[in-house]
Design a protein around this motif. Structure first.
Motif, short mmCIF file in Angstrom:
data_model
loop_
_atom_site.label_atom_id
_atom_site.label_comp_id
_atom_site.label_asym_id
_atom_site.label_seq_id
_atom_site.Cartn_x
_atom_site.Cartn_y
_atom_site.Cartn_z
N ILE A 328 0.86 -1.18 0.00
CA ILE A 328 0.00 0.00 0.00
C ILE A 328 0.90 1.24 0.00
O ILE A 328 2.12 1.13 0.17
CB ILE A 328 -0.94 0.04 1.23
CG1 ILE A 328 -0.11 0.16 2.53
CG2 ILE A 328 -1.85 -1.18 1.26
CD1 ILE A 328 -0.96 0.39 3.77
N SER A 337 -4.02 0.97 -2.74
CA SER A 337 -3.41 -0.34 -2.93
C SER A 337 -2.41 -0.27 -4.07
O SER A 337 -2.66 0.36 -5.11
CB SER A 337 -4.49 -1.38 -3.25
OG SER A 337 -3.89 -2.62 -3.62
N GLN A 349 -8.87 2.82 -3.41
CA GLN A 349 -8.82 3.40 -2.07
C GLN A 349 -9.16 2.32 -1.04
O GLN A 349 -10.13 1.58 -1.20
CB GLN A 349 -9.80 4.56 -1.96
CG GLN A 349 -9.41 5.80 -2.74
CD GLN A 349 -8.32 6.61 -2.03
OE1 GLN A 349 -8.09 6.45 -0.83
NE2 GLN A 349 -7.66 7.48 -2.78
N LEU A 350 -8.36 2.24 0.03
CA LEU A 350 -8.52 1.17 1.02
C LEU A 350 -9.14 1.63 2.33
O LEU A 350 -9.65 0.79 3.08
CB LEU A 350 -7.16 0.51 1.30
CG LEU A 350 -6.50 -0.19 0.11
CD1 LEU A 350 -5.12 -0.68 0.50
CD2 LEU A 350 -7.36 -1.35 -0.37
N GLN A 355 -10.11 8.81 2.22
CA GLN A 355 -9.96 8.84 0.78
C GLN A 355 -9.96 10.24 0.18
O GLN A 355 -9.49 10.43 -0.94
CB GLN A 355 -11.06 8.00 0.12
CG GLN A 355 -12.47 8.49 0.35
CD GLN A 355 -13.50 7.56 -0.28
OE1 GLN A 355 -13.14 6.64 -1.02
NE2 GLN A 355 -14.75 7.78 0.02
N THR A 386 -10.47 -0.13 7.41
CA THR A 386 -10.73 -0.42 5.99
C THR A 386 -12.21 -0.68 5.72
O THR A 386 -12.63 -0.67 4.55
CB THR A 386 -9.93 -1.64 5.53
OG1 THR A 386 -10.25 -2.77 6.37
CG2 THR A 386 -8.44 -1.36 5.63
#
Length: 586
Positions: A328, A337, A349-350, A355, A386
């Protein structure tokens, strides 16, 4: 070659004393095929007879063995002291040849197991008489191994002097006051000692925690078992537990600890372990099996009881904890990621809560949705998840915080560079559950980085004082509920680099570091295996200020000050066309 024989060279006798100089000097050969033999025998002729001798009965035929030279008739005190120092290559008969150099009283009191003094095979060992009963032994020390089998390597060789008592006996000059332990050159040590990971348990009994030791290869398995029963070395002692009973191998020299069956290696479960109740017995078997299998020669060993293999349920029993493999990084915004990163399309986007904002140094837990990152100004750690299961929390615990790290107990570790002898573990639950982690040894140091091992027990701390930056290994001491409360006294890790800037876990007993090459003065990245030597990575791109890697997927990523992203491909770095920085793995 017959299984119970070993070829030995017939060495040139030690030179007689020079009356004018009253000094004996042994030049030890450097690394190479003859290095070990030279260390054992003073000098090896390039030509001459090649003989055979039967191995002593307690020496295994499948490990290196060198026949040390016994005392020479007429040798003076200097040669006697040198001969004693070199005889440490012969563990047979409890270092029987080395004991021949001692007076009868010293033979009884000398403890070869007290440790190992490691010296450079490229330097000289000197013995110089100080008076009629004392000889000064001088060598270039490069490290040591203590009585527990813990090795410490020095960053540079250092002159070491010892005063050794001698006396004249009916048999000739003998050592009356020997230094404790033995002496080995680096090349001899590499052949005659084996690394073993002696596994203990984290307090929650979820993970096997390796305690890296070095034992004589001739009895490594038995001594490793004895070490399990004796408990962890001081570094880990306050931070781990064990289900292996004390005294599991009361006789570490026992010849029948390991037996062969059907072409494989088996260990009969000791009675003390068989007597344990079910859960404790399973944990002890896991410790024993993992410890012995950590040695290459025993990688397929089975623990048996009455001939029946005993296994630990891998799904429920403790296991080895390894670094993650999913890369990441911090994107233009959020945590993205790098799996399959190619620069094409929008990165995944994790962490939903992050984000839309710019963050630094992101980390994600391997075992839970917990995530964390530094706020862009570095003044707060943002805790999130997450999957949205952890309410976002901005913890402003000090200015210019160092990059956070997550343990699998649900804590996010960080610190201000000026730590005042403590770090902080931020709870994912609330600020009321935050913990202070005491580390008095950091009081006068500036913290640059930290990393918590996947077993949540061992901690790397990179710090700096007026003498420069250093990387230390210590352990997290937790209370009965798993809250981290303190760090143990550290052991320094020698990297050979100057101006260290970053350090983190690469494997179970290997770290990846970024610093300056001591010779060229250029930027250098290394993977330092605590069991062996460092592996050089390709020279980092100009401006590299961040590096991360994992042995699980054999991957290394880096980023530069101007936010260029790279990864190692073959013998070079390849730029990844993606706006991202400060990579890590989970």
């Amino acid at each position: 070659m017959p299984s119970r024989e070993q070829r030995t060279f017939d060495p040139v006798p030690l030179a007689g004393r020079a009356a004018a100089s009253r000094r004996a000097v042994l030049r030890v050969a450097g690394a190479g095929g003859a290095a070990l033999a030279v260390s054992a025998c003073a000098r090896i002729p390039l030509t001459g007879p090649l003989g055979r001798e039967a191995l002593p009965g307690d020496v295994r035929p499948d490990v290196p063995y060198v026949q040390p030279r016994p005392p020479a008739e007429g040798a003076g005190p200097e040669e006697t002291v040198l001969g004693f120092a070199l005889a440490g290559v012969g563990p047979a008969d409890d270092y029987g040849v080395a004991r021949q150099y001692l007076t009868p009283e010293a033979r009884l009191s000398w403890d070869p197991g007290a440790g190992v003094t490691l010296y450079s095979a490229d330097a000289e060992i000197e013995a110089t008489p100080l008076d009629e009963s004392t000889v000064r032994l001088r060598l270039q020390s490069i490290g040591s191994v203590d009585a527990h089998g813990v090795r410490v390597r020095q960053s540079t060789p250092a002159a070491q002097e010892l005063e050794v008592g001698v006396e004249q006996t009916a048999q000739g000059w003998r050592v009356s006051e020997p230094p404790p332990g033995i002496f080995l050159s680096d090349s001899a040590f590499a052949l005659l000692f084996s690394a073993a990971r002696v596994y203990f348990l984290d307090p929650r009994r979820l993970h096997l925690v390796p305690d890296l030791r070095w034992f004589s290869a001739h009895r490594a398995a038995a001594v490793a078992l004895a070490a399990l029963g004796a408990g962890p070395a001081p570094l880990l002692a306050p931070a781990v537990v064990s289900e292996v009973p004390a005294g599991i191998a009361a006789d570490p020299l026992a010849a029948d600890v390991l037996t062969r069956a059907d072409g494989g290696l088996e260990l009969e479960l000791p009675d003390a372990v068989a007597a344990l109740p079910g859960p404790a017995q399973s944990l002890a078997i896991a410790q024993i099996q993992a410890t012995l299998r950590s040695m290459p020669a025993l990688s397929e060993l089975r623990v048996v009881r009455g001939g029946e293999p005993l296994q630990v349920d891998g799904a429920t029993g403790p296991g080895r904890a390894l670094p993650g493999h999913r890369p990441i990084a911090a994107g233009p915004t959020g945590v993205i990621s790098l799996v399959g990163a190619s620069g094409a399309g929008e990165p995944l986007q994790l962490v939903p809560d992050l984000q839309s904002e710019r963050v630094l140094a992101p980390v994600i837990s391997q075992s839970s949705p917990l995530a964390a990152a530094l706020r862009e100004d570095g003044g707060a750690v943002i805790i999130a998840s997450t999957d949205g299961s952890v309410p976002r929390r901005d913890a402003a615990v000090g200015p210019a915080l160092i990059a956070p790290r997550i343990d699998d107990a649900g804590y996010v570790w960080t610190s201000s560079p000026a730590s005042a002898g403590a770090m902080v573990a931020l709870s994912q639950r609330s600020s009321d559950a935050d913990a202070r982690i005491d580390a008095a040894w950091l009081s006068d140091r500036t913290i640059l980085a930290l990393d918590v091992s996947p077993d949540a027990t061992r901690v790397l701390v990179l710090s700096r004082d007026p003498n420069g930056a250093r990387l230390d290994l210590c352990a997290a001491v937790r209370d009965e509920t798993g809250v981290p409360r303190a760090l143990t006294e550290p052991v320094p890790i020698s990297t050979g680099l100057r101006d260290l800037r970053l350090g983190g876990w690469f494997d179970e007993t290997a770290v990846i570091v970024l610093g300056t090459d001591a010779v060229s003065g250029g930027s250098r990245a290394l993977v330092v295996d605590l069991q062996g030597e460092g592996e050089r990575l390709p020279a980092p791109p100009a401006g590299t200020d961040w590096i991360a890697g994992t042995a699980v997927s054999d991957a290394v990523w880096s980023s530069t000050q101007d936010e260029r992203l790279y990864r190692v491909e073959g013998a070079d770095w390849a730029e990844v066309d993606l706006p991202a920085r400060q990579p890590s793995f989970y």
